[in-house]
Design an enzyme around this catalytic site. Structure first.
Site, PDB file in Angstrom:
ATOM      1  N   GLU A  30     -27.354  17.546  64.781  1.00 48.11           N
ATOM      2  CA  GLU A  30     -28.449  17.647  63.821  1.00 48.11           C
ATOM      3  C   GLU A  30     -28.154  16.946  62.498  1.00 48.11           C
ATOM      4  OE1 GLU A  30     -29.114  21.871  63.675  1.00 48.11           O
ATOM      5  OE2 GLU A  30     -30.534  21.801  65.338  1.00 48.11           O
ATOM      6  N   GLU A  88     -11.794  25.497  79.338  1.00 44.43           N
ATOM      7  CA  GLU A  88     -11.400  26.148  78.088  1.00 44.43           C
ATOM      8  C   GLU A  88      -9.926  26.533  78.075  1.00 44.43           C
ATOM      9  OE1 GLU A  88     -11.963  30.848  78.065  1.00 44.43           O
ATOM     10  OE2 GLU A  88     -13.879  29.803  77.988  1.00 44.43           O
TER      11      GLU A  88
END
Length: 311
Positions: A94, A125
């Site tokens: 963004e 992960e």
């Protein structure tokens, strides 16, 4: 940091984490009316901002350090897995439309790569080696900042990213939702927003995710304010890539200058749609090329450019 090979060791680790704690008072939540469950969730969520507020001095210190590096051309890089990784990618994605940053200036890394944005990538992960490889692909330098994000504060990918980045001389920030976390300990700036056990045991996409989103909003937004990407609370570096943003650009120029529609349109036309430049042409009564030159000399800070025209 590598993943533990014994599932019992991992289970023992998780049982010590606040984010994984069981809430017996919610044991019958599935038997409640929907409105009651919604009220419970809302009440839990309402506690998050106050918890974030207790970390504001640490957040502010991290922001000042990030802005100082970025002013010298450094990058802001988020690294996380699962929800934490997705939130980092969201925040990074963004920045270009909001602040007209280069897509390479704020980067989100998620364990398992882009595929992990929409589906689980098993085992990603748990790999500190994967984090090191992802950072090496970006050629991290001492000018950069790497923010590891992990609700548990133990995720090997996030901790590994911070440890590797720090070894390269980069600024490091560790954002977690447990106290005394390995992630915060590994980072130069540790931010631990301890929101407490979740409504659904271990579902850290809830309060922990909300807390991480709030902090990431601060890290990027206030850093961009410090870098001169705003004028007051106006997004003067907004990139007008669609009709809505073009309308917003016109409104921002009008709000900043008080100019009418025709003058705003002329200023934007004279500056190739650059909002900050258009504002400067109106407020300082100068042409587009002069505005561009003054902004370049002031490092993109509109207030500094305005001050230069008043001398």
């Amino acid at each position: 940091m590598t993943s533990t090979s014994d599932p019992r060791d991992l289970q023992a680790q998780l049982e010590t984490l606040t984010t994984e704690a069981f809430r017996p008072e919610f044991a019958d939540i599935d038997r409640l009316p929907t409105l009651d469950i919604a009220r419970l969730m809302n009440g839990e969520d309402a506690s998050v901002p106050a918890t974030v507020s207790r970390q504001l001095p640490r957040i502010a210190a991290a922001i000042d350090a990030i802005a100082e590096r970025m002013a010298r051309g450094g990058r802001l890089i988020y690294a996380g897995a699962g929800t934490a990784g997705r939130l980092g990618v969201l925040d990074a994605s963004e920045c270009p439309p909001t602040f007209n940053t280069d897509p390479a200036q704020v980067v989100g890394l998620i364990a398992g790569g882009p595929e992990a944005l929409v589906t689980s990538v098993e085992g990603a992960e748990d790999s500190a080696d994967l984090a090191r490889a992802d950072l090496d692909a970006l050629a991290v330098t001492p000018a950069d900042t790497v923010v590891g994000v992990s609700a548990s504060g133990r995720t090997p990918y996030a901790v590994g990213a911070v440890e590797h980045a720090r070894a390269q001389g980069a600024l490091t920030v560790g954002l977690s939702c447990n106290a005394d976390s390995a992630l915060a300990a590994a980072a130069e700036h540790g931010i631990e927003v301890v929101v407490g056990p979740e409504l659904l045991t271990g579902s850290t996409r809830l309060k922990a995710g909300t807390a991480q989103k709030l902090v990431l909003n601060m890290l990027s937004t206030i850093t961009m304010i410090r870098l001169g990407k705003t004028y007051g609370n106006l997004m003067v570096d907004v990139r007008a890539s669609n009709e809505k943003l073009r309308a917003r650009s016109r409104r921002i120029v009008a709000l900043a200058t008080g100019a009418g529609d025709e003058e705003v349109e002329r200023a934007l036309a004279a500056t190739d749609g650059e909002v900050k430049n258009a504002i400067l042409t109106i407020l300082a009564d100068i042409d587009g090329p002069t505005a561009a030159h003054l902004l370049a000399e002031s490092g993109g800070h509109l207030r500094a450019a305005l001050a230069a025209t008043a001398r």
